[in-house]
Scaffold this active site. Structure first.
Site, PDB file in Angstrom:
ATOM      1  N   CYS A 138      -7.282 -29.128 -23.366  1.00  0.00           N
ATOM      2  CA  CYS A 138      -6.994 -27.911 -22.598  1.00  0.00           C
ATOM      3  C   CYS A 138      -6.932 -26.700 -23.542  1.00  0.00           C
ATOM      4  CB  CYS A 138      -5.672 -28.068 -21.844  1.00  0.00           C
ATOM      5  SG  CYS A 138      -5.107 -26.535 -21.093  1.00  0.00           S
ATOM      6  N   ASP A 147      -5.679 -11.188 -22.991  1.00  0.00           N
ATOM      7  CA  ASP A 147      -6.897 -11.841 -22.511  1.00  0.00           C
ATOM      8  C   ASP A 147      -8.050 -11.501 -23.448  1.00  0.00           C
ATOM      9  OD1 ASP A 147      -7.827 -13.001 -19.465  1.00  0.00           O
ATOM     10  OD2 ASP A 147      -9.404 -12.271 -20.797  1.00  0.00           O
ATOM     11  N   HIS A 161      -1.853 -19.761 -15.283  1.00  0.00           N
ATOM     12  CA  HIS A 161      -1.646 -18.482 -15.978  1.00  0.00           C
ATOM     13  C   HIS A 161      -1.507 -17.367 -14.960  1.00  0.00           C
ATOM     14  CE1 HIS A 161      -5.958 -19.421 -15.713  1.00  0.00           C
ATOM     15  NE2 HIS A 161      -6.161 -18.127 -15.495  1.00  0.00           N
TER      16      HIS A 161
HETATM   17  P1  5GP Z   1      -9.100 -17.491 -14.675  1.00  0.00           P
HETATM   18  O1  5GP Z   1     -10.510 -17.087 -14.323  1.00  0.00           O
HETATM   19  O2  5GP Z   1      -8.991 -18.985 -14.922  1.00  0.00           O
HETATM   20  O3  5GP Z   1      -8.059 -17.006 -13.699  1.00  0.00           O
HETATM   21  O4  5GP Z   1      -8.759 -16.731 -16.015  1.00  0.00           O
HETATM   22  C1  5GP Z   1      -8.984 -17.245 -17.286  1.00  0.00           C
HETATM   23  C2  5GP Z   1      -8.839 -16.098 -18.255  1.00  0.00           C
HETATM   24  O5  5GP Z   1      -8.750 -16.620 -19.562  1.00  0.00           O
HETATM   25  C3  5GP Z   1     -10.047 -15.137 -18.249  1.00  0.00           C
HETATM   26  O6  5GP Z   1      -9.587 -13.820 -17.947  1.00  0.00           O
HETATM   27  C4  5GP Z   1     -10.606 -15.264 -19.661  1.00  0.00           C
HETATM   28  O7  5GP Z   1     -11.088 -14.035 -20.171  1.00  0.00           O
HETATM   29  C5  5GP Z   1      -9.422 -15.783 -20.445  1.00  0.00           C
HETATM   30  N1  5GP Z   1      -9.784 -16.600 -21.591  1.00  0.00           N
HETATM   31  C6  5GP Z   1     -10.697 -17.601 -21.610  1.00  0.00           C
HETATM   32  N2  5GP Z   1     -10.766 -18.153 -22.831  1.00  0.00           N
HETATM   33  C7  5GP Z   1      -9.872 -17.482 -23.597  1.00  0.00           C
HETATM   34  C8  5GP Z   1      -9.476 -17.598 -24.968  1.00  0.00           C
HETATM   35  O8  5GP Z   1      -9.961 -18.437 -25.734  1.00  0.00           O
HETATM   36  N3  5GP Z   1      -8.527 -16.737 -25.411  1.00  0.00           N
HETATM   37  C9  5GP Z   1      -7.968 -15.798 -24.603  1.00  0.00           C
HETATM   38  N4  5GP Z   1      -7.055 -15.005 -25.144  1.00  0.00           N
HETATM   39  N5  5GP Z   1      -8.302 -15.661 -23.305  1.00  0.00           N
HETATM   40  C10 5GP Z   1      -9.244 -16.494 -22.815  1.00  0.00           C
HETATM   41 ZN    ZN Z   2      -2.911 -26.981 -20.826  1.00  0.00          ZN
END
Ligand code: 5GP
Ligand code: ZN
Length: 113
Positions: free
Chosen positions: A3, A29, A99
């Site tokens: 994860c 992010d 998140h």
């Molecule tokens: P979801 O689409 O699942 O609600 O949001 C996932 C968020 O995680 C996205 O806004 C994406 O930019 C962010 N994200 C994905 N991979 C990484 C990472 O490796 N580091 C950080 N800081 N954010 C990430």
């Molecule tokens: Zn996790």
């Protein structure tokens, strides 16, 4: 450990951390959608909002309140901010570790796309 966010919690993947305590971590992010775009996560793995139980109520409350505290620290509490939890495909969830997105610093449209 596969994860992505568990690996960030463990320090195996770097992140710009903005808050941390025993239960929560908040970090910038990597692909910000607004001047403020922070993710607040539980340190313990929970995949989606579907997996929350009554035992998580205090934790989720703390996640939302931490988002508001970060918005206040960044000076966008008055102008406004958005907290979002995406769950599964139709909401566009891409990382399956719970998140809360905290977005602010610009006007945002409603309804979301
Ligand atoms: P979801 O689409 O699942 O609600 O949001 C996932 C968020 O995680 C996205 O806004 C994406 O930019 C962010 N994200 C994905 N991979 C990484 C990472 O490796 N580091 C950080 N800081 N954010 C990430
Ligand atoms: Zn996790």
């Amino acid at each position: 450990m596969s994860c992505l966010f568990c690996r960030i919690v463990a320090g195996e993947i770097p992140a710009r951390r903005v808050y941390e305590d025993d239960d929560l971590l908040a970090f910038e992010d990597i692909n910000p959608q607004a001047p403020l775009h922070v993710l607040v996560i539980p340190k313990a793995h929970v995949a989606t909002a579907n997996d929350l139980t009554e035992a998580h109520d205090a934790l989720v409350g703390r996640m939302v309140r931490r988002g508001a505290a970060i918005a206040r620290e960044r000076g966008v509490d008055g102008s406004g901010f958005r907290t979002v939890i995406n769950c599964n495909a139709h909401a566009g969830q891409t990382v399956f570790h719970l998140h809360v997105h905290v977005l602010g610093g610009r006007p945002m449209a409603w309804p979301p796309g």
